[in-house]
Design an enzyme around this catalytic site. Structure first.
Site, PDB file in Angstrom:
ATOM      1  CB  SER A  12     -52.550  22.623 -11.663  1.00  0.00           C
ATOM      2  OG  SER A  12     -51.722  23.695 -11.227  1.00  0.00           O
ATOM      3  CG  HIS A  37     -56.398  24.777 -12.534  1.00  0.00           C
ATOM      4  ND1 HIS A  37     -57.678  25.184 -12.211  1.00  0.00           N
ATOM      5  CD2 HIS A  37     -55.657  24.993 -11.415  1.00  0.00           C
ATOM      6  CE1 HIS A  37     -57.706  25.617 -10.956  1.00  0.00           C
ATOM      7  NE2 HIS A  37     -56.494  25.524 -10.452  1.00  0.00           N
ATOM      8  CG  ASP A  39     -53.147  26.781  -9.477  1.00  0.00           C
ATOM      9  OD1 ASP A  39     -54.320  26.962  -9.108  1.00  0.00           O
ATOM     10  OD2 ASP A  39     -52.687  25.654  -9.739  1.00  0.00           O
ATOM     11  CG  MET A  41     -50.581  30.998  -6.149  1.00  0.00           C
ATOM     12  SD  MET A  41     -49.615  29.704  -5.365  1.00  0.00           S
ATOM     13  CE  MET A  41     -50.499  28.255  -5.938  1.00  0.00           C
ATOM     14  CG  HIS A  70     -57.594  28.695  -8.416  1.00  0.00           C
ATOM     15  ND1 HIS A  70     -57.061  27.604  -7.745  1.00  0.00           N
ATOM     16  CD2 HIS A  70     -58.271  29.402  -7.474  1.00  0.00           C
ATOM     17  CE1 HIS A  70     -57.405  27.660  -6.472  1.00  0.00           C
ATOM     18  NE2 HIS A  70     -58.123  28.749  -6.273  1.00  0.00           N
ATOM     19  CG  MET A  72     -55.427  30.608  -4.925  1.00  0.00           C
ATOM     20  SD  MET A  72     -54.364  29.151  -5.107  1.00  0.00           S
ATOM     21  CE  MET A  72     -54.086  29.235  -6.867  1.00  0.00           C
ATOM     22  CG  MET A 141     -59.369  25.746  -2.586  1.00  0.00           C
ATOM     23  SD  MET A 141     -58.413  25.557  -4.095  1.00  0.00           S
ATOM     24  CE  MET A 141     -56.857  24.923  -3.483  1.00  0.00           C
ATOM     25  CG  ASP A 176     -57.182  23.363  -7.223  1.00  0.00           C
ATOM     26  OD1 ASP A 176     -56.240  22.574  -7.392  1.00  0.00           O
ATOM     27  OD2 ASP A 176     -57.098  24.592  -7.415  1.00  0.00           O
TER      28      ASP A 176
END
Ligand code: DX5
Ligand code: ZN
Length: 229
Positions: A12, A37, A39, A41, A70, A72, A141, A176
């Site tokens: 990540s 990866h 992330d 957010m 990913h 979120m 998660m 994750d």
């Protein structure tokens, strides 16, 4: 490209140097990362803010393996096309992100990406039981999403339940949060094959001492593979 369940390590870049993403991505790939990866957010679904589509498009120019994005964020649907344009290979949305996850997963595949569904620690395996024919990846998660460097939550019972539900379907189980050489064997033994790791990959290294990333990636991989006969 055939599906298989060999162990894949997906660093990540949340734990990378934010002033140097291009070199960081090239370094982890040169040091054995299988996927990258990313992330995303939104400061709403999770209490932190990271990357919009232009940032992800800039990362894409450096990724030669698989860009695993990913989300979120909530809502998801208005942003699917933008992350497709940004070059995501896999786009993962949370089952908790809205009332219409089925529609979201359909839209991700319709936009030409592989579709992933993620579950927060408190969400049961059964929440994805009726989605398995429309996903390529289930992300479990093992921390509450929002930050790197948190402690691993042992959800091996949930991973085993998902592995049994998935059966012969070509679906990756991704873990994750809090993955380290100590926790990797637990999740691999339970049936996971894609291990995301942020702090455990970037710890102690830098783009100028990238061999540390390589050693960290190998330590996770060897620990995970050691549990598989
Ligand atoms: C958490 C993110 C993770 C995180 C993992 O919200 O989804 O990908 O960066 O970081 P570590 O491996 O440090 O727990
Ligand atoms: Zn993640």
């Amino acid at each position: 490209m055939g599906f298989n369940r060999k162990i894949r390590i997906a660093p990540s870049i949340l734990s990378a140097d934010f002033a140097d993403f291009g070199r960081e991505i090239r370094a982890i790939e040169a040091q054995g990362a299988d996927w990258v990866h990313v992330d995303v957010m939104d400061g709403h679904f999770v209490p932190n803010l990271t990357f919009g589509p232009p940032a992800v498009a800039a990362f894409r120019r450096h990724v030669q393996t698989v860009m695993d994005v990913h989300l979120m964020i909530a809502p998801v649907d208005p942003y699917i096309d933008a992350y497709a344009q940004a070059g995501a290979d896999i786009l993962t949305a949370h089952v908790e992100a809205g009332p219409h996850i089925h529609r979201t997963l359909q839209a991700i595949r319709a936009a030409g990406m592989k579709a992933g569904v993620a579950l927060n620690p408190g969400t049961p395996a059964e929440s994805v039981a009726h989605l398995l024919d429309m996903v390529d990846l289930v992300c479990v998660m093992t921390v509450n999403p929002g930050f790197g460097g948190q402690s691993f939550i042992d959800l091996t019972g949930k991973i085993r339940a998902l592995r049994a539900m998935i059966g012969d379907r070509p679906i990756h189980i991704q873990i994750d949060g809090g993955v380290t050489p100590r926790t990797a064997p637990l999740v691999a033994q339970a049936g996971a094959d894609v291990l995301v790791a942020g702090s455990a990959v970037f710890k102690g290294g830098s783009v100028d001492s990238a061999e540390v990333y390589g050693a960290n990636i190998r330590a996770i991989r060897v620990a995970a593979e050691g549990t598989l006969v």
